[in-house]
Write a protein that holds these residues in place. Sequence first.
Motif, PDB file in Angstrom:
ATOM      1  N   ALA A   1       0.858  -1.190   0.000  1.00 47.15           N
ATOM      2  CA  ALA A   1       0.000   0.000   0.000  1.00 47.15           C
ATOM      3  C   ALA A   1       0.887   1.231   0.000  1.00 47.15           C
ATOM      4  CB  ALA A   1      -0.922  -0.007   1.219  1.00 47.15           C
ATOM      5  N   ASP A   2       0.285   2.360  -0.276  1.00 42.95           N
ATOM      6  CA  ASP A   2       1.021   3.620  -0.247  1.00 42.95           C
ATOM      7  C   ASP A   2       1.440   3.928   1.186  1.00 42.95           C
ATOM      8  OD1 ASP A   2       0.509   3.809  -2.926  1.00 42.95           O
ATOM      9  OD2 ASP A   2      -1.203   5.172  -2.685  1.00 42.95           O
ATOM     10  N   LYS A   3       2.569   4.610   1.365  1.00 45.19           N
ATOM     11  CA  LYS A   3       3.029   5.037   2.690  1.00 45.19           C
ATOM     12  C   LYS A   3       3.708   6.398   2.562  1.00 45.19           C
ATOM     13  CE  LYS A   3       2.836   3.572   6.089  1.00 45.19           C
ATOM     14  NZ  LYS A   3       1.884   3.932   7.183  1.00 45.19           N
ATOM     15  N   ILE A   4       3.243   7.331   3.367  1.00 43.62           N
ATOM     16  CA  ILE A   4       3.825   8.664   3.426  1.00 43.62           C
ATOM     17  C   ILE A   4       4.320   8.926   4.841  1.00 43.62           C
ATOM     18  CG2 ILE A   4       3.399  11.143   3.189  1.00 43.62           C
ATOM     19  CD1 ILE A   4       3.375   9.691   0.558  1.00 43.62           C
ATOM     20  N   TRP A   5       5.552   9.449   4.975  1.00 44.72           N
ATOM     21  CA  TRP A   5       6.075   9.842   6.286  1.00 44.72           C
ATOM     22  C   TRP A   5       6.084  11.360   6.386  1.00 44.72           C
ATOM     23  CZ3 TRP A   5       8.397   5.676   3.691  1.00 44.72           C
ATOM     24  CH2 TRP A   5       8.311   4.447   4.359  1.00 44.72           C
ATOM     25  N   THR A   6       5.593  11.847   7.524  1.00 48.26           N
ATOM     26  CA  THR A   6       5.563  13.287   7.769  1.00 48.26           C
ATOM     27  C   THR A   6       6.723  13.682   8.668  1.00 48.26           C
ATOM     28  OG1 THR A   6       3.145  13.309   7.598  1.00 48.26           O
ATOM     29  CG2 THR A   6       4.192  15.205   8.663  1.00 48.26           C
ATOM     30  N   LEU A   7       7.550  14.580   8.176  1.00 45.75           N
ATOM     31  CA  LEU A   7       8.717  15.010   8.943  1.00 45.75           C
ATOM     32  C   LEU A   7       8.308  15.904  10.111  1.00 45.75           C
ATOM     33  CD1 LEU A   7      11.114  15.815   5.970  1.00 45.75           C
ATOM     34  CD2 LEU A   7      11.377  13.949   7.614  1.00 45.75           C
ATOM     35  N   PRO A   8       9.138  15.976  11.177  1.00 44.98           N
ATOM     36  CA  PRO A   8       8.823  16.886  12.296  1.00 44.98           C
ATOM     37  C   PRO A   8       8.935  18.344  11.862  1.00 44.98           C
ATOM     38  CG  PRO A   8      10.981  15.858  12.611  1.00 44.98           C
ATOM     39  CD  PRO A   8      10.344  15.163  11.454  1.00 44.98           C
ATOM     40  N   ALA A   9       8.262  19.204  12.593  1.00 43.49           N
ATOM     41  CA  ALA A   9       8.201  20.616  12.219  1.00 43.49           C
ATOM     42  C   ALA A   9       9.449  21.383  12.622  1.00 43.49           C
ATOM     43  CB  ALA A   9       6.967  21.259  12.862  1.00 43.49           C
ATOM     44  N   ALA A  10      10.242  20.845  13.524  1.00 47.08           N
ATOM     45  CA  ALA A  10      11.428  21.550  14.003  1.00 47.08           C
ATOM     46  C   ALA A  10      12.565  20.566  14.185  1.00 47.08           C
ATOM     47  CB  ALA A  10      11.131  22.274  15.322  1.00 47.08           C
ATOM     48  N   GLY A  39       4.452   4.777  14.328  1.00 48.29           N
ATOM     49  CA  GLY A  39       3.769   3.627  13.751  1.00 48.29           C
ATOM     50  C   GLY A  39       2.641   3.990  12.814  1.00 48.29           C
ATOM     51  N   SER A  40       2.369   5.308  12.703  1.00 50.07           N
ATOM     52  CA  SER A  40       1.286   5.762  11.824  1.00 50.07           C
ATOM     53  C   SER A  40       1.787   6.766  10.793  1.00 50.07           C
ATOM     54  CB  SER A  40       0.160   6.382  12.664  1.00 50.07           C
ATOM     55  OG  SER A  40      -0.371   5.434  13.551  1.00 50.07           O
ATOM     56  N   GLY A  41       3.106   6.809  10.573  1.00 51.58           N
ATOM     57  CA  GLY A  41       3.651   7.665   9.530  1.00 51.58           C
ATOM     58  C   GLY A  41       4.157   9.006   9.999  1.00 51.58           C
ATOM     59  N   THR A  42       4.010   9.323  11.287  1.00 50.43           N
ATOM     60  CA  THR A  42       4.490  10.597  11.805  1.00 50.43           C
ATOM     61  C   THR A  42       5.860  10.409  12.444  1.00 50.43           C
ATOM     62  OG1 THR A  42       2.243  11.407  12.204  1.00 50.43           O
ATOM     63  CG2 THR A  42       4.031  12.507  13.391  1.00 50.43           C
ATOM     64  N   LEU A  43       6.835  11.159  11.950  1.00 48.54           N
ATOM     65  CA  LEU A  43       8.192  11.072  12.474  1.00 48.54           C
ATOM     66  C   LEU A  43       8.426  12.151  13.522  1.00 48.54           C
ATOM     67  CD1 LEU A  43      10.185  10.522   9.138  1.00 48.54           C
ATOM     68  CD2 LEU A  43       9.171   8.808  10.647  1.00 48.54           C
ATOM     69  N   SER A  44       9.206  11.828  14.532  1.00 46.69           N
ATOM     70  CA  SER A  44       9.544  12.803  15.575  1.00 46.69           C
ATOM     71  C   SER A  44      10.947  12.519  16.067  1.00 46.69           C
ATOM     72  CB  SER A  44       8.545  12.739  16.727  1.00 46.69           C
ATOM     73  OG  SER A  44       8.579  11.464  17.349  1.00 46.69           O
ATOM     74  N   TRP A  45      11.496  13.487  16.776  1.00 50.50           N
ATOM     75  CA  TRP A  45      12.838  13.322  17.332  1.00 50.50           C
ATOM     76  C   TRP A  45      12.732  12.666  18.704  1.00 50.50           C
ATOM     77  CZ3 TRP A  45      16.389  13.999  13.826  1.00 50.50           C
ATOM     78  CH2 TRP A  45      16.182  14.924  12.799  1.00 50.50           C
ATOM     79  N   SER A  46      13.558  11.656  18.950  1.00 47.26           N
ATOM     80  CA  SER A  46      13.545  10.979  20.248  1.00 47.26           C
ATOM     81  C   SER A  46      14.969  10.573  20.603  1.00 47.26           C
ATOM     82  CB  SER A  46      12.633   9.745  20.234  1.00 47.26           C
ATOM     83  OG  SER A  46      13.094   8.807  19.287  1.00 47.26           O
ATOM     84  N   ALA A  47      15.152  10.231  21.889  1.00 46.31           N
ATOM     85  CA  ALA A  47      16.472   9.836  22.361  1.00 46.31           C
ATOM     86  C   ALA A  47      16.902   8.543  21.684  1.00 46.31           C
ATOM     87  CB  ALA A  47      16.478   9.672  23.877  1.00 46.31           C
TER      88      ALA A  47
END
Length: 458
Positions: free
Chosen positions: A90-99, A111-119
């Motif tokens: 299926a299609d998959k899009i990842w959304t980069l963090p805003a900062a 797990g739902s396509g949203t990327l964030s910064w973590s340790a």
Amino acid sequence: MTITDADINSAAAISQSKISGLTTALSGKESSITTSSVINGGTFTTALQNGLQVKPFNTAAGNTGELRFNELAASGTNYVGFKAPDALAADKIWTLPAADGTSGQMLSTNGSGTLSWSAAGGGGSLTVSAKSSDYTVTTGDGGKYFMVTGNLTTLTLPTAAAAGSGFAITVKSNGGWALVVRSSSDLIEGASTALAIPTQAVAQIVSDGSGWYLVYSLGTLHRGTPVSCGADCYANGSAIAAGFAYTATGKAVVLNSYSIWVEANGTRVMKVDGSDNWHLALNANGRTYSSNSLNNTRANIGGRVCPSNVYVDDGNKVATGRCLYYDLGQGIQALSDLGTTDQTTSGRLALGSWNTAAGGNGTSASWYEGNIQTCAHKGMRLPLLYETTAADPGANKPTDPASPTWSNSTTGVPSVAGVYSWTSSAYSGVTYHYWIWAETGPSNSVYNGTYSVRCVVP
């Protein structure tokens, strides 16, 4: 627009005037661009409104379209790039963090396509987050070590689906109860109730994308919210029913199998008089308290009773409204195991013939003459006759203090397995004799007889 050989200079670059015209001609036709082209030295000024789509240049596996970034060197031919897998369900899009994140962090997914910064996981230092008030855990808190310092502080988890599989946090209670509660309809270890973490206990929980699971724990954990029982947990029916509670000063206590409140993550015993404190052990002679807390493992505490009167110390020999802890009992033993004839001084570990003057009564036997080795080693003492289940013998009782109100079979200390057990009350009718009891029946015996021993502490 037509680009001829004359428009291309010796450096194999299309002239800028032609590039400007090309971008004008392409305006509004972005979705129809299908030809592979390489343009050097020019810039598209019109946005591709339907997104940039890179398609395979043939149908063979491994020939998917690539987004390439060439090296900066003018003569360089190397590049880095991204491409899709050969096949996708299926299609998959990842959304980069805003900062931007902080130094050392890495991109992680919920797990739902949203990327964030973590340790970053693995080696290196943990991110410790101190919490003294309620807090809602975010998807960016993955891998954090929460140090909870406030009593009954609640940490609310994100949904397991938002956190994603592998998202984990560690929680240590460092000043009161910490409560980890679910979000939405998620379950923690298959239950909807809170995970209660007493003082100094640790829990690590992880998401599998649909629920939460305990993967590591240190100390005694509980389910649900502990009941506040103030200064007297024994009088609080809700606390007793729950089996774990916290006091007015934040002490975490649990009700053990003998119905005794003990430290939730330790060995200390809650003070039996209902005060919000830990119980102290008695000195060897059993007359005063030591500086050490009573330990539930060394005493093998087996129950709690509340006689009509309790011996507390030499200055408070008939205290009302008090209770006693008693141990499981020991086999036969003589009062005079060490051959000691005076048990009234500190450090004596056996009880021999009673000494009326040293026992506090110069004219007849005293209720409390001292202790016995078995009890002294536990920081406990022998019970007095009127603290037991024995019936009032009427005659030959000590007269110090005079005529205490008698206990009965429902409020006194039980004897050991229905056999005679020693008390520290001297029998006034015969010198060197002490009272013994078996359930409700009192009797007496000389101090070098052998009877069972049951120890108590108020």
